[in-house]
Scaffold this motif. Structure first.
Motif, mmCIF file in Angstrom:
data_model
loop_
_atom_site.group_PDB
_atom_site.id
_atom_site.type_symbol
_atom_site.label_atom_id
_atom_site.label_comp_id
_atom_site.label_asym_id
_atom_site.label_seq_id
_atom_site.Cartn_x
_atom_site.Cartn_y
_atom_site.Cartn_z
ATOM 1 N N ARG A 1 20.898 56.140 60.116
ATOM 2 C CA ARG A 1 22.013 55.799 60.606
ATOM 3 C C ARG A 1 22.302 54.374 61.245
ATOM 4 O O ARG A 1 23.460 53.563 61.059
ATOM 5 N N LEU A 2 21.416 54.054 61.731
ATOM 6 C CA LEU A 2 21.623 52.464 62.478
ATOM 7 C C LEU A 2 21.793 51.354 61.496
ATOM 8 O O LEU A 2 22.305 50.532 61.510
ATOM 9 N N LYS A 3 20.916 51.568 60.651
ATOM 10 C CA LYS A 3 20.823 50.440 59.328
ATOM 11 C C LYS A 3 22.279 50.500 58.873
ATOM 12 O O LYS A 3 22.506 49.538 58.173
ATOM 13 N N GLY A 4 22.737 51.653 58.533
ATOM 14 C CA GLY A 4 24.262 51.630 58.070
ATOM 15 C C GLY A 4 25.287 51.268 59.058
ATOM 16 O O GLY A 4 26.548 50.961 58.558
ATOM 17 N N LEU A 5 25.102 50.943 60.032
ATOM 18 C CA LEU A 5 25.790 50.548 61.164
ATOM 19 C C LEU A 5 25.664 48.871 61.691
ATOM 20 O O LEU A 5 26.290 48.516 62.414
ATOM 21 N N GLU A 6 24.851 48.402 60.955
ATOM 22 C CA GLU A 6 24.439 46.896 61.411
ATOM 23 C C GLU A 6 25.660 46.015 61.208
ATOM 24 O O GLU A 6 26.360 46.147 60.306
ATOM 25 N N ASP A 7 25.653 45.332 62.139
ATOM 26 C CA ASP A 7 27.068 44.316 62.361
ATOM 27 C C ASP A 7 26.507 43.118 63.385
ATOM 28 O O ASP A 7 25.334 42.907 63.754
ATOM 29 N N LYS A 8 27.356 42.466 63.714
ATOM 30 C CA LYS A 8 26.904 41.382 64.872
ATOM 31 C C LYS A 8 27.077 41.828 66.276
ATOM 32 O O LYS A 8 27.641 42.976 66.401
ATOM 33 N N LYS A 9 26.522 41.091 67.043
ATOM 34 C CA LYS A 9 26.486 41.635 68.534
ATOM 35 C C LYS A 9 27.845 41.784 68.949
ATOM 36 O O LYS A 9 28.983 41.200 68.782
ATOM 37 N N PRO A 10 28.097 43.044 69.517
ATOM 38 C CA PRO A 10 29.500 43.216 69.922
ATOM 39 C C PRO A 10 30.064 42.194 71.028
ATOM 40 O O PRO A 10 29.410 41.656 71.636
ATOM 41 N N GLU A 11 31.396 41.934 70.636
ATOM 42 C CA GLU A 11 31.843 40.719 71.400
ATOM 43 C C GLU A 11 32.282 41.083 72.797
ATOM 44 O O GLU A 11 32.162 40.343 73.738
ATOM 45 N N ASN A 12 32.348 42.327 73.203
ATOM 46 C CA ASN A 12 32.704 42.874 74.660
ATOM 47 C C ASN A 12 31.494 43.186 75.276
ATOM 48 O O ASN A 12 31.150 43.822 76.141
ATOM 49 N N LEU A 13 30.213 42.885 74.759
ATOM 50 C CA LEU A 13 28.876 43.228 75.309
ATOM 51 C C LEU A 13 28.591 42.069 76.543
ATOM 52 O O LEU A 13 28.157 40.797 76.355
ATOM 53 N N LYS A 14 28.503 42.704 77.788
ATOM 54 C CA LYS A 14 28.194 41.673 78.947
ATOM 55 C C LYS A 14 26.733 42.002 79.396
ATOM 56 O O LYS A 14 26.255 43.326 79.174
ATOM 57 N N ARG B 1 22.688 40.289 80.140
ATOM 58 C CA ARG B 1 21.735 39.141 79.999
ATOM 59 C C ARG B 1 20.140 39.903 79.543
ATOM 60 O O ARG B 1 20.062 41.121 79.694
ATOM 61 N N GLY B 2 19.392 39.024 79.477
ATOM 62 C CA GLY B 2 18.143 39.593 78.694
ATOM 63 C C GLY B 2 17.906 40.336 77.352
ATOM 64 O O GLY B 2 17.086 41.195 77.161
ATOM 65 N N PHE B 3 18.791 39.978 76.454
ATOM 66 C CA PHE B 3 18.863 40.307 75.319
ATOM 67 C C PHE B 3 17.436 40.100 74.552
ATOM 68 O O PHE B 3 17.147 38.830 74.428
ATOM 69 N N PRO B 4 16.773 40.994 73.888
ATOM 70 C CA PRO B 4 15.443 40.447 73.241
ATOM 71 C C PRO B 4 15.537 39.943 72.069
ATOM 72 O O PRO B 4 16.609 40.154 71.314
ATOM 73 N N LYS B 5 14.552 39.234 71.685
ATOM 74 C CA LYS B 5 14.483 38.449 70.423
ATOM 75 C C LYS B 5 14.371 39.330 69.230
ATOM 76 O O LYS B 5 13.603 40.389 69.626
ATOM 77 N N GLY B 6 14.656 39.141 68.128
ATOM 78 C CA GLY B 6 14.603 40.261 66.947
ATOM 79 C C GLY B 6 15.257 41.441 66.842
ATOM 80 O O GLY B 6 15.421 42.216 66.301
ATOM 81 N N ALA B 7 16.524 41.503 67.805
ATOM 82 C CA ALA B 7 17.447 42.832 67.912
ATOM 83 C C ALA B 7 18.260 42.634 66.770
ATOM 84 O O ALA B 7 18.864 41.791 66.256
ATOM 85 N N ARG B 8 18.548 43.944 66.350
ATOM 86 C CA ARG B 8 19.182 44.185 65.337
ATOM 87 C C ARG B 8 20.378 44.623 65.752
ATOM 88 O O ARG B 8 20.329 45.931 66.484
ATOM 89 N N TRP B 9 21.578 44.160 65.711
ATOM 90 C CA TRP B 9 22.916 44.566 66.412
ATOM 91 C C TRP B 9 23.580 45.684 65.528
ATOM 92 O O TRP B 9 23.581 45.523 64.176
ATOM 93 N N VAL B 10 24.240 46.533 66.092
ATOM 94 C CA VAL B 10 24.917 47.464 65.298
ATOM 95 C C VAL B 10 26.412 47.998 65.884
ATOM 96 O O VAL B 10 26.737 47.632 67.111
ATOM 97 N N LYS B 11 27.153 48.284 65.216
ATOM 98 C CA LYS B 11 28.563 48.816 65.540
ATOM 99 C C LYS B 11 28.334 49.873 66.896
ATOM 100 O O LYS B 11 27.521 50.798 66.499
ATOM 101 N N PRO B 12 29.095 49.823 67.915
ATOM 102 C CA PRO B 12 28.883 50.732 69.168
ATOM 103 C C PRO B 12 29.476 52.136 68.641
ATOM 104 O O PRO B 12 30.486 52.441 69.148
ATOM 105 N N GLU B 13 28.873 53.037 67.731
ATOM 106 C CA GLU B 13 29.439 54.112 67.724
ATOM 107 C C GLU B 13 28.660 55.398 67.950
ATOM 108 O O GLU B 13 29.037 56.543 68.054
ATOM 109 N N ILE B 14 27.535 55.162 68.105
ATOM 110 C CA ILE B 14 26.457 56.469 68.390
ATOM 111 C C ILE B 14 26.315 56.400 69.899
ATOM 112 O O ILE B 14 25.827 55.469 70.442
ATOM 113 N N TYR B 15 26.308 57.401 70.605
ATOM 114 C CA TYR B 15 26.373 57.829 71.939
ATOM 115 C C TYR B 15 24.914 58.353 72.367
ATOM 116 O O TYR B 15 24.588 59.270 71.557
#
Length: 302
Positions: free
Chosen positions: A249-262, A264-278
């Motif tokens: 599911r996550l691979k199908g949602l890959e996207d850029k980092k959410p613009e409204n994400l506040k 720090r401490g974001f890890p290296k190698g992060a794969r960002w996704v659309k924030p749809e899965i709760y």
């Protein structure tokens, strides 16, 4: 002569446990305070080593009530409501500087000092004495006052005490080694704190992979009125079956980092996704950096 200040001893987080070596007392939700009594005068010092004597007229008469001099107590200042500390009410006391307002608040919202340790007696340090001896001497020295109380404790039964304390609405429990010295400014295993785990609904905003391509951890954020607040990584609770299904599911949602994400401490190698899965995440506490400590994935809403 008493020292100018003492850094309070600190505690580590722990899961509840039983032990004959430890005492267990309520973790008071208030302001940490060391009370110095010397030459007929009283001085209050908070955790940041600031002098807060002016804020609490309730304690100005302590030198007349305590049977001795050259004394330092350690404890917590609380404002009680129905027998429990109310931090919101304490905050009203903490941010006032006007002498008139301080006097009025001391009458409307009187503070109580919950004393739990004794560091100096007759001008001499007793930091190296075991806690059980310091507690016994503390009990003898505490004055008869409506504004001072001994922080009561029990022995051995830490788990049951924690469950009872939390059920009554208190913040948690302190576990202290009966044979331990007082170590100013140190955070060691002699003092441990039990706190109930929090639980929040979050949204998955990214993930990390292992070298073999399997799902390592989820990056989670908590929705707030100001946007998404990054709460860190969570791996505990991810079983093999869930990981495989979730990764698809996550691979199908890959996207850029959410613009409204506040945050720090974001890890290296992060794969960002659309924030749809709760998901639902439990945690020990929120750190100073805004992230969950010891998070566990409890549920994913696929």
């Amino acid at each position: 002569m008493l020292p100018a200040y003492i850094k309070p001893m600190l505690a580590k987080l722990s899961s509840p446990f039983d032990s004959p070596r430890f005492l267990y007392e309520i973790k008071w939700d208030g302001t940490r305070c060391l009370i110095f009594i010397e030459n007929g005068k009283v001085r209050l010092q908070n955790r940041r080593l600031n002098d807060i004597t002016y804020r609490y007229p309730e304690f100005w008469d302590l030198p007349k009530l305590v049977p001795g001099d050259g004394i330092i107590f350690d404890g917590e200042i609380v404002v009680l409501k129905d027998g429990r500390p109310e931090f919101r009410l304490l905050q009203e006391r903490e941010h006032v500087k006007s002498p008139l307002k301080i006097k009025m608040l001391s009458e409307r919202l009187p503070a109580t000092y919950m004393a739990f340790d004794l560091l100096y007696f007759e001008g001499k340090p007793i930091l190296d004495k075991p806690l059980r001896e310091r507690k016994a001497l503390l009990k003898e020295l505490l004055p008869e006052s409506p504004f001072v109380a001994e922080s009561q404790y029990i022995l051995e039964k830490g788990v049951a005490f924690f469950e009872q304390v939390v059920a009554q609405g208190f913040e948690g429990v302190m576990a202290k080694d009966l044979e331990s010295p007082y170590l100013p400014g140190k955070r060691v295993d002699f003092w441990l704190k039990f706190k109930p785990r929090g639980k929040r609904t979050c949204v998955i905003v990214g993930y990390l992979l292992r070298p073999d391509g399997t799902l390592k951890s989820l990056l989670i954020a908590e929705p707030t009125e100001k946007g998404l607040v990054y709460r860190g990584k969570v791996a505990s609770g991810l079983n093999t079956h869930l990981s495989a299904e979730l990764l698809i599911r996550l691979k199908g949602l890959e996207d850029k980092k959410p613009e409204n994400l506040k945050g720090r401490g974001f890890p290296k190698g992060a794969r960002w996704v659309k924030p749809e899965i709760y998901c639902e995440v439990s945690f020990q506490e929120i750190t100073n950096h805004g992230q969950f400590r010891a998070p566990v994935l409890e549920k994913v809403f696929l």
